[in-house]
Design a protein around this motif. Structure first.
Motif, mmCIF file in Angstrom:
data_model
loop_
_atom_site.group_PDB
_atom_site.id
_atom_site.type_symbol
_atom_site.label_atom_id
_atom_site.label_comp_id
_atom_site.label_asym_id
_atom_site.label_seq_id
_atom_site.Cartn_x
_atom_site.Cartn_y
_atom_site.Cartn_z
ATOM 1 N N VAL A 120 -5.370 10.622 -8.000
ATOM 2 C CA VAL A 120 -5.876 11.494 -6.943
ATOM 3 C C VAL A 120 -6.637 10.652 -5.914
ATOM 4 O O VAL A 120 -6.443 10.806 -4.698
ATOM 5 N N ILE A 121 -7.471 9.737 -6.381
ATOM 6 C CA ILE A 121 -8.204 8.895 -5.428
ATOM 7 C C ILE A 121 -7.228 8.055 -4.611
ATOM 8 O O ILE A 121 -7.382 7.905 -3.396
ATOM 9 N N ILE A 122 -6.188 7.522 -5.271
ATOM 10 C CA ILE A 122 -5.192 6.724 -4.546
ATOM 11 C C ILE A 122 -4.583 7.557 -3.420
ATOM 12 O O ILE A 122 -4.493 7.124 -2.269
ATOM 13 N N MET A 123 -4.185 8.793 -3.770
ATOM 14 C CA MET A 123 -3.525 9.652 -2.781
ATOM 15 C C MET A 123 -4.369 9.872 -1.537
ATOM 16 O O MET A 123 -3.847 9.978 -0.437
ATOM 17 N N PHE A 124 -5.673 9.975 -1.732
ATOM 18 C CA PHE A 124 -6.510 10.318 -0.583
ATOM 19 C C PHE A 124 -7.196 9.110 0.040
ATOM 20 O O PHE A 124 -7.710 9.210 1.148
ATOM 21 N N ALA A 125 -7.221 7.984 -0.641
ATOM 22 C CA ALA A 125 -7.873 6.813 -0.054
ATOM 23 C C ALA A 125 -6.871 5.911 0.667
ATOM 24 O O ALA A 125 -7.181 5.347 1.711
ATOM 25 N N PHE A 126 -5.668 5.794 0.118
ATOM 26 C CA PHE A 126 -4.737 4.829 0.706
ATOM 27 C C PHE A 126 -4.276 5.154 2.125
ATOM 28 O O PHE A 126 -4.018 4.230 2.897
ATOM 29 N N PRO A 127 -4.155 6.439 2.481
ATOM 30 C CA PRO A 127 -3.789 6.695 3.886
ATOM 31 C C PRO A 127 -4.782 6.088 4.878
ATOM 32 O O PRO A 127 -4.388 5.677 5.972
ATOM 33 N N VAL A 128 -6.047 6.008 4.484
ATOM 34 C CA VAL A 128 -7.032 5.408 5.384
ATOM 35 C C VAL A 128 -6.715 3.926 5.588
ATOM 36 O O VAL A 128 -6.775 3.409 6.708
ATOM 37 N N LEU A 129 -6.337 3.260 4.510
ATOM 38 C CA LEU A 129 -5.961 1.851 4.627
ATOM 39 C C LEU A 129 -4.712 1.705 5.499
ATOM 40 O O LEU A 129 -4.623 0.797 6.335
ATOM 41 N N THR A 130 -3.768 2.615 5.283
ATOM 42 C CA THR A 130 -2.539 2.582 6.091
ATOM 43 C C THR A 130 -2.889 2.555 7.574
ATOM 44 O O THR A 130 -2.367 1.733 8.337
ATOM 45 N N ILE A 131 -3.771 3.470 7.985
ATOM 46 C CA ILE A 131 -4.139 3.537 9.393
ATOM 47 C C ILE A 131 -4.923 2.304 9.815
ATOM 48 O O ILE A 131 -4.651 1.701 10.862
ATOM 49 N N ALA A 132 -5.890 1.898 9.016
ATOM 50 C CA ALA A 132 -6.695 0.735 9.391
ATOM 51 C C ALA A 132 -5.802 -0.479 9.618
ATOM 52 O O ALA A 132 -5.940 -1.191 10.621
ATOM 53 N N GLY B 284 0.812 -1.217 0.000
ATOM 54 C CA GLY B 284 0.000 0.000 0.000
ATOM 55 C C GLY B 284 0.840 1.259 0.000
ATOM 56 O O GLY B 284 0.509 2.235 -0.677
ATOM 57 N N ILE B 285 1.952 1.244 0.727
ATOM 58 C CA ILE B 285 2.845 2.411 0.721
ATOM 59 C C ILE B 285 3.358 2.649 -0.695
ATOM 60 O O ILE B 285 3.399 3.779 -1.185
ATOM 61 N N GLY B 286 3.720 1.549 -1.363
ATOM 62 C CA GLY B 286 4.177 1.674 -2.747
ATOM 63 C C GLY B 286 3.113 2.299 -3.636
ATOM 64 O O GLY B 286 3.396 3.167 -4.463
ATOM 65 N N THR B 287 1.866 1.851 -3.448
ATOM 66 C CA THR B 287 0.777 2.368 -4.276
ATOM 67 C C THR B 287 0.568 3.853 -4.036
ATOM 68 O O THR B 287 0.356 4.626 -4.977
ATOM 69 N N LEU B 288 0.644 4.262 -2.774
ATOM 70 C CA LEU B 288 0.478 5.681 -2.446
ATOM 71 C C LEU B 288 1.523 6.522 -3.182
ATOM 72 O O LEU B 288 1.214 7.564 -3.769
ATOM 73 N N MET B 289 2.767 6.033 -3.179
ATOM 74 C CA MET B 289 3.833 6.756 -3.874
ATOM 75 C C MET B 289 3.551 6.829 -5.375
ATOM 76 O O MET B 289 3.824 7.830 -6.023
ATOM 77 N N THR B 290 3.020 5.737 -5.925
ATOM 78 C CA THR B 290 2.658 5.754 -7.344
ATOM 79 C C THR B 290 1.630 6.846 -7.610
ATOM 80 O O THR B 290 1.714 7.564 -8.609
ATOM 81 N N GLY B 291 0.658 6.972 -6.713
ATOM 82 C CA GLY B 291 -0.378 7.991 -6.898
ATOM 83 C C GLY B 291 0.231 9.379 -6.979
ATOM 84 O O GLY B 291 -0.027 10.134 -7.932
ATOM 85 N N VAL B 292 1.091 9.714 -6.011
ATOM 86 C CA VAL B 292 1.732 11.036 -6.006
ATOM 87 C C VAL B 292 2.554 11.225 -7.288
ATOM 88 O O VAL B 292 2.476 12.248 -7.964
ATOM 89 N N ASN B 293 3.316 10.186 -7.615
ATOM 90 C CA ASN B 293 4.196 10.248 -8.775
ATOM 91 C C ASN B 293 3.427 10.578 -10.055
ATOM 92 O O ASN B 293 3.832 11.442 -10.843
ATOM 93 N N PHE B 294 2.301 9.930 -10.248
ATOM 94 C CA PHE B 294 1.585 10.131 -11.512
ATOM 95 C C PHE B 294 0.817 11.444 -11.533
ATOM 96 O O PHE B 294 0.652 12.020 -12.612
ATOM 97 N N VAL B 295 0.374 11.921 -10.386
ATOM 98 C CA VAL B 295 -0.265 13.244 -10.410
ATOM 99 C C VAL B 295 0.763 14.287 -10.847
ATOM 100 O O VAL B 295 0.497 15.105 -11.736
ATOM 101 N N VAL B 296 1.962 14.238 -10.254
ATOM 102 C CA VAL B 296 2.989 15.209 -10.647
ATOM 103 C C VAL B 296 3.350 15.022 -12.120
ATOM 104 O O VAL B 296 3.467 15.995 -12.875
ATOM 105 N N THR B 297 3.526 13.775 -12.533
ATOM 106 C CA THR B 297 3.889 13.519 -13.926
ATOM 107 C C THR B 297 2.868 14.138 -14.878
ATOM 108 O O THR B 297 3.231 14.837 -15.823
ATOM 109 N N ILE B 298 1.601 13.873 -14.613
ATOM 110 C CA ILE B 298 0.584 14.334 -15.552
ATOM 111 C C ILE B 298 0.411 15.848 -15.473
ATOM 112 O O ILE B 298 0.210 16.508 -16.493
#
Lengths: 94, 198, 648
Positions: free
Chosen positions: C231-243, C192-206
């Motif tokens: 964008v959804i990844i960036m804001f949804a995955f932190p919830v999973l991280t905590i859960a 999940g941490i990896g996925t979150l980073m992917t989310g940030v990476n692609f928002v900046v890229t695009i």
């Protein structure tokens, strides 16, 4: 020496200390829950904006719209999570 | 790569600009992360089990110290970046060191607070309220700890290489992180401690 | 801990799997040594930061996970084919439906999509790589570490067995004492941490790396879908991280978050899980919408109908996706207001989705449709997905949901959205972009055979489940008696499942076949495409574009072809700056794997050491001054000539 302490920063710092003291009032004065929460919320929101605009310089580049949108979206999701969960887990339970 | 030289040093290459934007986006994710912790805390904050209530637990003195220390360190961190933009390495380092020391002070008070709680028999296992309290505070504290390590690494680099595009960029990003932790603390201060003592 | 607790024992099927794993590992090691490919593997793949290669690695991992999750599915379907079957016992069945769900969603659908977006997005926007190539490699290796950690659970320590949603109190230490759910919390956390980073990476890229002239509203629809998804990844995955963190705390440190005593609240887990879980559904479906948009407009030879409304719908979906999570537990008793709110929000989300369906239909209308393999998947998607969507609206009605909740009707519903939605889309996308990566198309004839097997078997496998659900068959039941009358429909569903398996065998065989026999594509544009990825050579050179194209409208490449113009006019080849390869991300992934593994078994000392090593690796990265390298003009000219096929 003076150039190391820009007025904006110093004012911001003093203001944030004052706001913390204002928030502290809810503990020392007898007030309703709603009034207390309002004070806490307003004080915290102003303090957060102080940090964002004064210290973090959120508005200094051409991509500031993206940054605002990012914060707004994050707050939207955060608040929906908080209040939606409270609705589902506490307030709504019959 | 032609780039606007009127911009501050930390923005001056495309990669640098991307890094700053990327870090802001990451902070957006951090907002949601802490919101989730607050969700958990608010949901469980009245579920004391056999454990203490906030009124029995919290002591305002330590919390006020923590707030003062972190607010001040955020201020000096802002001053460090200001000096950096003036190209003054020495004051920048001084302000950074003060920032780190105040951060360390914050952490010290927090650890003392935790030890007192545990001594009073209020551990992370005692009740749902305490589990959520320790986790929220602990996650923030872990962020501060990580920030201290990270900030130290960056200071060493500034000392070694001076203020250049790379170190300015890193320092600026670190300052974003540090201010953000202060914002989170303001919400913890208001909605965990003060609300708990209301 | 005794050895027989460490290794899973007592199941002949597990022993067989043990042997297979050992043999396969030996075969890989011997093969790599014999063909002297260790260096190649390290230099070209394990240390790469090239988005195309990372994408390919994601897709290969996804195909492997598809195999694993597929075997799980076949075992389940075989067990349910007839009443009172004894292939699996209750415990084994629990483990298999859990791993099937987790693997298919998180280790198959997600990496397949992330793989495609890695390959395609930088090409579609005319960029040389993603914004943070090295972080991209970190994302991949964290995902891979998580996936491997999750997969070893069935031979070492035992699989998780509380469902893919791992509801408490069942998933607590008290009711699931094995380490299975520790694996769940840690493996998902790491990937999940990896996925979150992917989310940030692609928002900046695009946002930052588009070719000159490409404004947001001139981006290809797939890129738009990835922007929204990220964008959804960036804001949804932190919830999973905590859960997951809280789950780990409850299981390892005895905290009281989801317990039944001392104030804990078991439903809080379900709540947090779905706060992430529902946006996650849109994370896997929006890219699929993007892929279909590209394919449908390419093979209908028309521009996408209603581009703006497509974008607006996706933005609306992204916001609404965060407002509907509680529809997963209407029956919890959260009261009329709660159920009413989430019910209406859920129904609202079908509106933008409906808009998109109509847009695809209007794109097809009066188009010159080419029935290629990717197009067939897209066409099969539209009606099948509609069935899934409509049954979703049925489930959204809170009062009616009391009837459907946790029945096979629900299982049928989400397979109807996920398979024609996501799985058909990634297969179609793989066929569509395969020539871009490898320089030749997958064989169309075998591709179509696979398609018909998959499309028909899918209906056979899942349509009966709607009726079984309405007849009262609940999900996660490991067997049933003949008197229930569930037998015949279950048998049909099982036949369908095996048909799907045959389809996938054709699909994999097609990859092998095409590698050997497919004619090589020299144009770089085998489908007569519309967006920028077709403007460069196939296979794509390391630097993607020798000259960055300039665009002035949507589908600029298509119109340039019509007008016999070039997107590269008036610019010269210049030196290209590229990032260096690095072993750092791979090493970080390995250390994270061990960190997770030690935590699963609560081996604190090795876990702390691994954690310190992670910090040291991060510090080393911080102190590294890596400026990348430059590719010189002569070298680029030479490469370009070779790719064009002229030796002048």
């Amino acid at each position: 020496m003076k150039q190391l302490f820009p007025v904006k920063h110093v004012m911001g710092y003093i203001f944030s200390l004052i706001l913390s003291l204002v928030a502290l009032a809810v503990v020392f004065f007898d007030m309703s829950f709603a009034a207390g929460m309002t004070i806490l919320l307003v004080a915290a929101a102003i303090q957060a904006s102080l940090q964002l605009f004064l210290f973090m310089h959120i508005d200094e580049t051409s991509s500031k719209k993206t940054l605002y949108l990012n914060i707004v979206y994050a707050l939207f999701v955060g608040l929906v999570t908080i209040f939606g969960s409270l609705l589902a887990m506490i307030w709504g339970i019959v | 790569m032609k780039h606007d030289t009127s911009l501050a040093l930390e923005y001056r290459t495309e990669e640098n600009e991307n890094r700053i934007l990327g870090f802001w986006l990451f902070l957006g994710a951090e907002i949601v992360l802490f919101s989730t912790l607050f969700t958990v805390f608010f949901t469980l904050s009245h579920r004391y089990g056999n454990g203490p209530t906030p009124h029995e637990l919290f002591e305002l003195k330590g919390v006020l110290w923590e707030t003062f220390l972190l607010l001040t360190s955020s201020f000096t961190c802002g001053l460090a970046i200001h000096s950096m933009r003036l190209g003054l390495k020495k004051p920048m380092m001084t302000f950074f060191i003060i920032t780190m020391l105040f951060g360390l002070g914050f952490l010290g008070v927090e650890v003392t607070e935790f030890i007192t709680y545990v001594h009073d028999g209020a551990t992370i296992q005692t009740s749902a309220f305490l589990s959520s309290l320790f986790t929220l505070l602990g996650t923030h504290g872990a962020h501060v700890t990580f920030g201290l390590l990270w900030g130290t690494a960056i200071m060493i680099q500034v000392k070694k290489y001076g203020i250049d595009e790379a170190t300015a960029n890193k320092s600026f990003i670190f300052s974003l992180y540090w201010h953000f932790l202060d914002v989170v603390w303001i919400f913890i201060f208001s909605f965990v401690y003060l609300k708990g003592l209301m | 801990m005794k050895w027989d607790e460490f290794f899973v024992t007592g199941e002949p099927m597990i022993y067989a799997a043990d042997i297979c794993i050992v043999l396969a590992s030996l075969a890989i090691i011997i093969g790599l040594t014999y063909f002297k490919k260790w260096g190649y593997l390290w230099r070209e793949w394990l240390t790469t930061v090239d988005h195309k290669k990372i994408g390919v690695m994601y897709i290969i991992s996804a195909l492997l996970m598809l195999f694993r999750g597929g075997v799980d599915a076949l075992l389940m379907r075989t067990q349910l084919a007839m009443p009172n079957m004894t292939l699996l016992n209750a415990q084994h069945y629990n483990e298999i439906f859990t791993t099937h769900g987790v693997i298919m969603i998180l280790f198959m659908a997600m990496p397949f999509i992330i793989g495609l977006m890695n390959v395609v997005v930088p090409l579609q926007i005319g960029a040389r790589d993603v914004a943070f190539p090295r972080l991209n490699a970190v994302s991949f290796w964290l995902f891979f570490a998580g996936a491997m950690l999750f997969n070893i659970s069935f031979v070492i320590g035992g699989s998780p067995d509380a469902g893919w949603s791992a509801y408490f109190p069942l998933a607590s230490k008290e009711f699931s004492p094995s380490v299975g759910n520790n694996y769940y919390s840690l493996a998902l956390q790491i990937s999940g941490i990896g996925t979150l980073m992917t989310g940030v990476n692609f928002v900046v890229t695009i946002l930052k790396m588009r070719a000159p002239g490409m404004t947001l509203m001139k981006m290809p629809m797939f890129t738009w879908s990835i922007l929204i998804t990220s964008v959804i990844i960036m804001f949804a995955f932190p919830v999973l991280t905590i859960a997951l963190l809280l789950m780990m705390f409850d299981r390892l440190f005895g905290t009281q978050f989801f317990t039944m005593t001392n104030g804990g609240m078991d439903m809080l887990w379900a709540n947090l899980f779905w706060v992430w879980g529902h946006p996650e559904v849109y994370i896997v479906i929006l890219p699929a919408f993007g892929i279909y948009s590209e394919i449908i407009s390419t093979f209908a030879k028309k521009n996408l109908y209603g581009y703006k409304s497509m974008v607006v719908s996706m933005v609306a979906i992204s916001l609404l996706s965060f407002l509907v999570w509680a529809h997963h537990f209407y029956t919890m008793g959260m009261g009329v207001v709660g159920n009413g709110f989430f019910s209406i929000a859920t129904m609202a989300i079908s509106v933008p989705t409906g808009v998109k369906l109509f847009n695809w239909l209007f794109t097809l209308y009066k188009g010159r449709i080419e029935f290629t393999t990717p197009m067939l998947y897209a066409l099969a998607f539209i009606p099948s997905f509609t069935i899934g969507g409509v049954t979703g609206v049925m489930l959204a009605i809170a009062s009616a949901d009391y009837q459907y909740h946790n029945t096979m009707f629900l299982v049928a519903h989400f397979h109807y959205v996920l398979i024609p939605g996501t799985v058909f889309a990634v297969i179609a996308g793989m066929h569509f972009w395969f020539p871009k990566i490898f320089g030749f198309r997958l064989n169309e004839r075998i591709g179509k055979i696979a398609f018909w097997f998959i499309a028909i078997s899918f209906q056979v496998a899942f349509m009966p489940l709607f009726f079984l659900g309405l007849n009262g068959m609940t999900r996660r039941m490991y067997t049933y008696s003949p008197e229930t009358g569930f037998g015949p429909l279950n048998m049909i569903a099982t036949i369908g499942a095996f048909g799907l398996a045959i389809g996938f065998i054709f699909l994999v065989y097609n990859i092998y076949y095409s590698f050997r026999y497919s004619p090589r594509d020299t144009t770089g544009d085998p489908w007569d495409g519309r967006s920028l990825e077709w403007a460069t050579h196939s296979p794509v050179p390391e630097y993607n574009f020798a000259i960055i194209p300039t665009v002035d409208k949507l589908d600029a490449f298509w119109f340039a072809k019509q007008d016999k113009k070039s997107l590269f006019e008036g610019k010269k080849i210049e030196e290209i700056h590229m990032p260096n390869n690095t072993g750092g991300p791979f090493v970080l992934g390995v250390v994270f794997f061990f960190l997770g593994f030690f935590l699963v078994f609560s081996w604190w000392i090795p876990a702390i050491i691994s954690g310190v090593v992670v910090l040291i690796l991060l510090a080393m990265r911080s102190f590294e001054r890596d400026h990348g390298h430059h590719i010189h003009v002569e070298e680029i000219v030479e490469t370009e000539q070779k790719l064009r096929g002229d030796n002048a």
